[in-house]
Design a protein around this motif. Sequence first.
Motif, PDB file in Angstrom:
ATOM      1  N   VAL A   1      48.777  22.884  42.916  1.00  0.00           N
ATOM      2  CA  VAL A   1      49.353  21.702  43.873  1.00  0.00           C
ATOM      3  C   VAL A   1      48.658  21.656  45.154  1.00  0.00           C
ATOM      4  CG1 VAL A   1      51.580  20.895  44.565  1.00  0.00           C
ATOM      5  CG2 VAL A   1      51.518  22.323  42.572  1.00  0.00           C
TER       6      VAL A   1
ATOM      7  N   ALA B   1      50.276  21.512  48.732  1.00  0.00           N
ATOM      8  CA  ALA B   1      51.207  22.835  49.013  1.00  0.00           C
ATOM      9  C   ALA B   1      50.645  24.075  49.137  1.00  0.00           C
ATOM     10  CB  ALA B   1      52.105  22.729  47.807  1.00  0.00           C
TER      11      ALA B   1
ATOM     12  N   SER C   1      52.260  17.054  45.068  1.00  0.00           N
ATOM     13  CA  SER C   1      53.656  17.282  44.671  1.00  0.00           C
ATOM     14  C   SER C   1      54.500  15.932  44.382  1.00  0.00           C
ATOM     15  CB  SER C   1      54.315  17.733  46.008  1.00  0.00           C
ATOM     16  OG  SER C   1      54.175  17.151  46.946  1.00  0.00           O
TER      17      SER C   1
ATOM     18  N   GLY D   1      54.655  19.535  50.948  1.00  0.00           N
ATOM     19  CA  GLY D   1      54.304  19.781  49.509  1.00  0.00           C
ATOM     20  C   GLY D   1      55.045  20.912  48.878  1.00  0.00           C
TER      21      GLY D   1
ATOM     22  N   THR E   1      58.855  19.997  48.512  1.00  0.00           N
ATOM     23  CA  THR E   1      58.925  18.958  47.432  1.00  0.00           C
ATOM     24  C   THR E   1      58.840  19.639  46.109  1.00  0.00           C
ATOM     25  OG1 THR E   1      58.196  17.369  49.046  1.00  0.00           O
ATOM     26  CG2 THR E   1      58.066  16.693  46.463  1.00  0.00           C
ATOM     27  N   LEU E   2      57.905  20.484  45.894  1.00  0.00           N
ATOM     28  CA  LEU E   2      57.786  20.985  44.604  1.00  0.00           C
ATOM     29  C   LEU E   2      58.815  22.079  44.290  1.00  0.00           C
ATOM     30  CD1 LEU E   2      55.649  21.918  42.402  1.00  0.00           C
ATOM     31  CD2 LEU E   2      55.042  23.709  43.668  1.00  0.00           C
TER      32      LEU E   2
END
Length: 220
Positions: free
Chosen positions: A149, A152, A178, A52, A55-56
């Motif tokens: 998030v 994450a 995410s 996560g 990806t963020l």
Amino acid sequence: MSTEPKLMPEPVRNPADDHLLTPENCAIVFIDFQEGQYATVGSTSRAEIDLGAITLAKLAHSYAVPTILSTVAVDMGVNRPTVPELTNELPGVGEIDRTGVNAWEDAEFRKAIELTGRKKIVMAGLWTEVCLSFPTLDMLDEGYEIYPVIDAVGGVSTVTHETAIQRMVQAGAQPITSLAFGCELMRNWARDDADLYRVIINDYFRRKRAIGAASGDLFR
């Protein structure tokens, strides 16, 4: 019902005052993604957090969203800086080091948030119950909209992680994940910049499959 193929995007809503998240109305914050914090997370695996968090970070860079990166006790010689898995995805983003566990109590951190001029803050931090929840609660109290998030982050245990999420939600935080955040930024597959998200989502599922293969759970 029309039989014409739909190939064009719908009209774009004003990205500055949209109630949903857009690249123009939010900022992204990473707090304490450091080796020492990862080592004490018990609610999930490091691989799942990175799935996560990376990806963020990719979304932050690809969509040019203002991004703030904070660490704790690096200058004191206690902890190491942000892990390279994240900094490699955030070129040009410097770190704001602190001595306290609550980032919102650090003047430099507060100033960095204020300079973005944005009230919608997408935030991730280790641990969930301290480094994420404390600034979330303070910032909500000062009129910010906070979007933790959830995929994450991680806490010392499942209980502490889930309790922290409940506390933040009860205070008004709006949890997000995410990939959902990426869809909210991208919004329409027919837009010219949709390929930014296609690259990120393909990378996400590649890494997710690798986690499943390593764990023996291909449906993870």
